[in-house]
Design a protein around this motif. Structure first.
Motif, PDB file in Angstrom:
ATOM      1  N   ILE A  18       1.590 105.492  28.776  1.00 37.71           N
ATOM      2  CA  ILE A  18       3.046 105.419  28.841  1.00 37.71           C
ATOM      3  C   ILE A  18       3.457 104.958  30.227  1.00 37.71           C
ATOM      4  O   ILE A  18       3.048 105.525  31.241  1.00 37.71           O
ATOM      5  N   PHE A  19       4.261 103.889  30.284  1.00 39.74           N
ATOM      6  CA  PHE A  19       4.788 103.383  31.542  1.00 39.74           C
ATOM      7  C   PHE A  19       6.271 103.705  31.609  1.00 39.74           C
ATOM      8  O   PHE A  19       6.983 103.520  30.624  1.00 39.74           O
ATOM      9  N   GLY A  20       6.801 104.143  32.709  1.00 36.57           N
ATOM     10  CA  GLY A  20       8.218 104.433  32.892  1.00 36.57           C
ATOM     11  C   GLY A  20       8.854 103.457  33.853  1.00 36.57           C
ATOM     12  O   GLY A  20       8.260 103.086  34.861  1.00 36.57           O
ATOM     13  N   GLN A  21      10.114 103.011  33.532  1.00 39.24           N
ATOM     14  CA  GLN A  21      10.846 102.098  34.411  1.00 39.24           C
ATOM     15  C   GLN A  21      12.280 102.582  34.517  1.00 39.24           C
ATOM     16  O   GLN A  21      12.899 102.921  33.507  1.00 39.24           O
ATOM     17  N   THR A  22      12.821 102.628  35.712  1.00 36.84           N
ATOM     18  CA  THR A  22      14.192 103.079  35.944  1.00 36.84           C
ATOM     19  C   THR A  22      15.098 101.884  36.188  1.00 36.84           C
ATOM     20  O   THR A  22      14.827 101.075  37.085  1.00 36.84           O
ATOM     21  N   ALA A  23      16.220 101.786  35.363  1.00 36.73           N
ATOM     22  CA  ALA A  23      17.175 100.691  35.554  1.00 36.73           C
ATOM     23  C   ALA A  23      18.035 100.980  36.774  1.00 36.73           C
ATOM     24  O   ALA A  23      18.487 102.110  36.979  1.00 36.73           O
ATOM     25  N   THR A  24      18.258  99.983  37.608  1.00 36.68           N
ATOM     26  CA  THR A  24      19.067 100.166  38.817  1.00 36.68           C
ATOM     27  C   THR A  24      20.537  99.872  38.598  1.00 36.68           C
ATOM     28  O   THR A  24      21.365 100.188  39.443  1.00 36.68           O
ATOM     29  N   LYS A  25      20.926  99.267  37.475  1.00 41.31           N
ATOM     30  CA  LYS A  25      22.331  98.957  37.220  1.00 41.31           C
ATOM     31  C   LYS A  25      22.548  98.656  35.747  1.00 41.31           C
ATOM     32  O   LYS A  25      21.606  98.433  34.993  1.00 41.31           O
ATOM     33  N   VAL A  26      23.807  98.701  35.342  1.00 40.31           N
ATOM     34  CA  VAL A  26      24.234  98.274  34.010  1.00 40.31           C
ATOM     35  C   VAL A  26      24.977  96.966  34.162  1.00 40.31           C
ATOM     36  O   VAL A  26      25.898  96.847  34.970  1.00 40.31           O
ATOM     37  N   GLU A  27      24.592  95.991  33.407  1.00 36.00           N
ATOM     38  CA  GLU A  27      25.185  94.661  33.516  1.00 36.00           C
ATOM     39  C   GLU A  27      26.644  94.676  33.052  1.00 36.00           C
ATOM     40  O   GLU A  27      26.966  95.263  32.023  1.00 36.00           O
ATOM     41  N   VAL A  28      27.511  94.039  33.839  1.00 34.23           N
ATOM     42  CA  VAL A  28      28.919  93.900  33.483  1.00 34.23           C
ATOM     43  C   VAL A  28      29.159  92.453  33.048  1.00 34.23           C
ATOM     44  O   VAL A  28      28.908  91.510  33.811  1.00 34.23           O
ATOM     45  N   LEU A  29      29.648  92.286  31.809  1.00 36.05           N
ATOM     46  CA  LEU A  29      29.877  90.950  31.268  1.00 36.05           C
ATOM     47  C   LEU A  29      31.253  90.443  31.670  1.00 36.05           C
ATOM     48  O   LEU A  29      32.249  91.176  31.571  1.00 36.05           O
ATOM     49  N   ASP A  30      31.339  89.207  32.101  1.00 32.49           N
ATOM     50  CA  ASP A  30      32.621  88.597  32.468  1.00 32.49           C
ATOM     51  C   ASP A  30      33.236  87.944  31.233  1.00 32.49           C
ATOM     52  O   ASP A  30      32.932  86.815  30.886  1.00 32.49           O
ATOM     53  N   THR A  31      34.090  88.704  30.546  1.00 34.28           N
ATOM     54  CA  THR A  31      34.792  88.196  29.359  1.00 34.28           C
ATOM     55  C   THR A  31      36.292  88.360  29.581  1.00 34.28           C
ATOM     56  O   THR A  31      37.021  88.790  28.688  1.00 34.28           O
ATOM     57  N   ARG A  32      36.740  88.023  30.765  1.00 30.43           N
ATOM     58  CA  ARG A  32      38.099  88.332  31.205  1.00 30.43           C
ATOM     59  C   ARG A  32      39.199  87.759  30.333  1.00 30.43           C
ATOM     60  O   ARG A  32      40.291  88.307  30.259  1.00 30.43           O
ATOM     61  N   SER A  33      38.976  86.643  29.680  1.00 31.95           N
ATOM     62  CA  SER A  33      40.046  85.934  28.965  1.00 31.95           C
ATOM     63  C   SER A  33      40.067  86.225  27.475  1.00 31.95           C
ATOM     64  O   SER A  33      40.804  85.577  26.732  1.00 31.95           O
ATOM     65  N   THR A  34      39.287  87.177  26.983  1.00 24.77           N
ATOM     66  CA  THR A  34      39.246  87.476  25.545  1.00 24.77           C
ATOM     67  C   THR A  34      39.598  88.928  25.287  1.00 24.77           C
ATOM     68  O   THR A  34      39.379  89.803  26.132  1.00 24.77           O
ATOM     69  N   ASN A  35      40.132  89.187  24.124  1.00 27.46           N
ATOM     70  CA  ASN A  35      40.484  90.541  23.691  1.00 27.46           C
ATOM     71  C   ASN A  35      39.895  90.740  22.295  1.00 27.46           C
ATOM     72  O   ASN A  35      40.547  90.514  21.286  1.00 27.46           O
ATOM     73  N   GLU A  36      38.613  91.132  22.231  1.00 27.80           N
ATOM     74  CA  GLU A  36      37.913  91.213  20.967  1.00 27.80           C
ATOM     75  C   GLU A  36      38.407  92.398  20.142  1.00 27.80           C
ATOM     76  O   GLU A  36      38.650  93.478  20.670  1.00 27.80           O
ATOM     77  N   PRO A  37      38.544  92.237  18.822  1.00 24.94           N
ATOM     78  CA  PRO A  37      38.963  93.327  17.943  1.00 24.94           C
ATOM     79  C   PRO A  37      37.816  94.288  17.685  1.00 24.94           C
ATOM     80  O   PRO A  37      36.665  94.017  18.059  1.00 24.94           O
TER      81      PRO A  37
END
Length: 293
Positions: A18-37
């Motif tokens: 078993i190998f363990g890996q720690t994420a250093t961040k959560v990706e933020v998506l640039d979808t500034r111009s859309t308003n998804e339902p």
């Protein structure tokens, strides 16, 4: 930001490793111009960079962060949820997965002050099984405070942005204020009801423990003579038992008491007229007798 631990499991011929890996961040998506339902999201959690006006979020600032939780892909899993973070605070909205639009935004936290709590909708405080206190803002002008007992609405009161106040009680519509003075147009009422301005009503009834002066018509009542009344007026410039203009200006008048005083004067005036009528009739009789002689 919470750490996300990814467990990578590899099946090997000798033994599992078993190998363990720690994420250093959560990706933020640039979808500034859309308003998804809500239908756009399916079994996911997503953080996006949004133009605040594009998603219609209240608050301040041009941009905002949008966090979406979509636990299921259709309405059987109930609502999807969104949180919007902007310079004006934190806001929440929800919507069913099959819907093409979201419900309205609701303020959760504000940056305006650390001492205020802003709520939209209904706040219910259950003090026990039979009593509920509800605060409900139904529109932009009225704030309603609703009191319930045993599941039935008993009393509610409303405060209007223009300063109006109302109480509605189901049985009779009574308004009861115990141990307090009420002021209209004044902040320091010194009576049970103090009004600074006009009072207009279709009917006013004054109930007081006042003796009605019908005793004026009793045989033993000592009626002041007209000559005595004339002398009193010449000396005091007002009727006997009626306050002077100066006294009324300084102390006001008691409506119930003043009405009884005026009624007494009317009754005394009636006695004066009866007395004059008797004198006139007697004089006419004497004149008629003199003519006959």
């Amino acid at each position: 930001m919470k750490r996300i631990v990814l467990l990578l499991v590899f099946q090997m011929s000798v033994a599992p490793v078993i190998f363990g890996q720690t994420a250093t961040k959560v990706e933020v998506l640039d979808t500034r111009s859309t308003n998804e339902p809500p239908t756009f999201y399916n079994r996911e959690a997503k953080f996006e960079f949004k133009n605040r006006n594009t998603v219609g979020a209240p608050g301040t600032g041009i941009y905002s962060g949008l966090l979406t939780f979509a636990p299921w892909g259709d309405n059987s899993g109930q609502n999807h949820h969104q949180l919007n973070f902007n310079d004006g605070g934190l806001f929440y909205r929800s919507g069913l997965p099959n819907n093409t639009s979201w419900n309205n935004w609701v303020r959760v936290l504000t940056t305006e002050t650390d001492e205020s709590l802003f709520l939209s909708g209904v706040l219910s405080v259950n003090t026990n099984s039979d009593a509920v206190l509800t605060f409900n803002n139904t529109d932009d002008s009225w704030q309603y405070f609703q009191f319930k007992q045993s599941g039935t609405r008993k009393t509610w009161l409303g405060l209007h942005s223009g300063g109006d106040f109302c109480i509605n009680k189901e049985n009779g519509g009574d308004i009861v204020l115990n141990g307090a003075n009420v002021g209209i147009g004044t902040y320091s009422p010194k009576s049970k009801l103090a009004v600074e301005g006009q009072i207009r009503a279709t009917e006013v009834k004054v109930l007081a423990d006042i003796s009605v002066p019908d005793y004026v018509f009793e045989p033993d009542y000592e009626l002041r003579t007209l000559k005595e009344t004339k002398e009193y007026i010449e000396e005091n410039k007002h009727l006997p038992e009626i306050p002077s203009a100066r006294e009324i200006g300084e102390n006001g008048i008691d409506i119930g008491d003043m009405n009884m005083r005026l009624l007494k004067k009317i009754e005394e005036l009636t006695l004066y007229q009866i007395e004059l009528l008797e004198r006139l009739e007697k004089a006419e009789q004497e004149i008629s007798q003199l003519k006959n002689k």
